[in-house]
Design a protein around this motif. Structure first.
Motif, short mmCIF file in Angstrom:
data_model
loop_
_atom_site.label_atom_id
_atom_site.label_comp_id
_atom_site.label_asym_id
_atom_site.label_seq_id
_atom_site.Cartn_x
_atom_site.Cartn_y
_atom_site.Cartn_z
N ASN A 144 -16.11 20.29 22.34
CA ASN A 144 -17.61 19.09 22.49
C ASN A 144 -17.72 19.28 20.68
OD1 ASN A 144 -17.60 19.41 24.96
ND2 ASN A 144 -18.95 21.33 25.64
N ILE A 145 -17.29 19.35 20.06
CA ILE A 145 -17.98 18.50 18.68
C ILE A 145 -17.28 17.80 18.38
CG2 ILE A 145 -17.98 19.85 16.08
CD1 ILE A 145 -17.41 22.59 16.99
N GLU A 146 -18.71 16.82 18.11
CA GLU A 146 -17.90 15.22 18.01
C GLU A 146 -17.03 15.15 16.89
OE1 GLU A 146 -18.08 12.47 20.37
OE2 GLU A 146 -18.03 14.63 21.74
N ASP A 174 -20.28 30.60 13.74
CA ASP A 174 -21.23 31.92 13.53
C ASP A 174 -20.54 32.24 14.77
OD1 ASP A 174 -23.54 30.99 11.90
OD2 ASP A 174 -24.84 29.58 13.10
N ILE A 175 -20.14 31.73 15.27
CA ILE A 175 -19.55 32.44 16.92
C ILE A 175 -18.13 32.60 16.35
CG2 ILE A 175 -18.36 32.73 18.89
CD1 ILE A 175 -19.97 30.03 19.75
N PRO A 226 -18.86 25.24 21.44
CA PRO A 226 -20.27 24.84 20.77
C PRO A 226 -20.11 23.01 20.97
CG PRO A 226 -18.32 25.86 20.01
CD PRO A 226 -18.10 26.34 20.87
N LYS A 227 -21.38 22.52 20.54
CA LYS A 227 -21.19 22.27 19.90
C LYS A 227 -21.46 21.09 18.55
CE LYS A 227 -23.76 20.63 24.84
NZ LYS A 227 -24.48 20.18 25.28
#
Length: 293
Positions: A54-56, A18-19, A10-11
């Motif tokens: 990938n979660i900034e 949610d996942i 996820p980003k």
């Protein structure tokens, strides 16, 4: 090579939560330096992985308006020891970060993963204990802040729900402003080894007395531990060698070292006293204090 049934990348935090909310047999992977070893050993067969790389928003280090320091869980140890905010305000955490493994490991390993792994030898945890760090954890539609000393439950066990993500580590202004610190790691080898003992000392000095002194130990008990009896004794007393030695000896009162292949209980007890003394002396030096005879 690895028995992984699926991997999600996820980003955003919302997507990640949610996942987690809809999956049961799923493991969060940050830098992967711990999880990949377990996979290699066949400890998590058929697992699904949720990568949060990938979660900034998890990668920021910032000084807030109220001067609290926030460190994103996905910050690598290289990010931390090179960061200007960290080096100017809590240099002791930079010392802990640069002691972690070699350059390749520091580039990948994250402070959030290091904390959530629950290892008593985690280089960052000892110093975060001394800094009274607060952990912000989030799950779908809910978040909570947990003091790091309440987060560690036992060897490899931490207070995090399966559908929860560590978002950031918070160091409050009152816990670092006016303080100096020193982290000392002792290991069997000089580089890239797990600590036999870690000592983090953080203190504030006023009128050449210990206004406040915090001493944390790693690999000296089932979890990282604060030496509260030594800290209570130190508060308000004059800075002299006799008192420093007594503080260092009292650090043993909250420690529970054990024998292991890395080192004996007796040797660890010797290290606790000696490294605590060295840490205190360095804090005094950095704070501009004087050790009286």
């Amino acid at each position: 090579m690895f028995d992984i049934s699926n991997i999600y990348e996820p980003k955003t935090m919302e997507e990640a939560l949610d996942i987690l909310d809809n999956k049961e047999n799923i493991k969060i992977i940050a830098g992967g330096t711990d999880v990949l070893i377990k996979l290699h050993h066949g400890d998590m067969l058929g697992i699904e992985l949720l990568s949060i790389r990938n979660i900034e928003e998890l990668k920021a280090i910032q000084l807030n308006e109220n001067e609290d320091i926030e460190i994103g869980a996905m910050c690598s140890f290289t990010d931390i020891f090179r960061n200007e905010i960290i080096n100017e305000n809590i240099y002791v955490l930079s010392e802990a970060a640069v002691s972690m493994g070699g350059p390749q490991v520091r580039n990948m390993a994250t402070i959030g993963g290091n904390v959530c792994n629950g290892a008593v030898s985690a280089d960052s945890a000892t110093t975060l204990f001394a800094l009274n760090a607060q952990l912000l954890l989030r799950r779908k539609n809910e978040e909570r802040i947990v003091p790091i000393r309440e987060f560690y439950l036992g060897p490899g066990k931490v207070s995090i729900f399966p559908d929860e993500i560590l978002v950031k580590i918070i160091i409050r202004k009152e816990d670092y402003k006016g303080y100096k610190g020193k982290y000392i790691k002792f290991s069997n080898r000089k580089a890239m080894d797990i600590a036999m003992l870690g000592v983090s000392v953080v203190g504030a000095i006023e009128n050449n007395k210990f206004n406040d002194l915090r001493i944390s130990l790693g690999v000296a008990a089932p979890t990282p531990v604060r030496c509260l009896k030594a800290e209570d004794f130190a508060r308000g007393i004059e800075i002299n060698m006799k008192n420093i030695i007594e503080i260092s000896e009292k650090a043993l009162l909250d420690a529970k070292p054990r024998n292991s292949w890395r080192g004996s209980k007796d040797f660890r007890e010797h290290l606790i006293k000696e490294l605590t003394k060295r840490g205190i002396l360095e804090v005094i030096k950095r704070a501009g204090g004087v050790v009286n005879e």
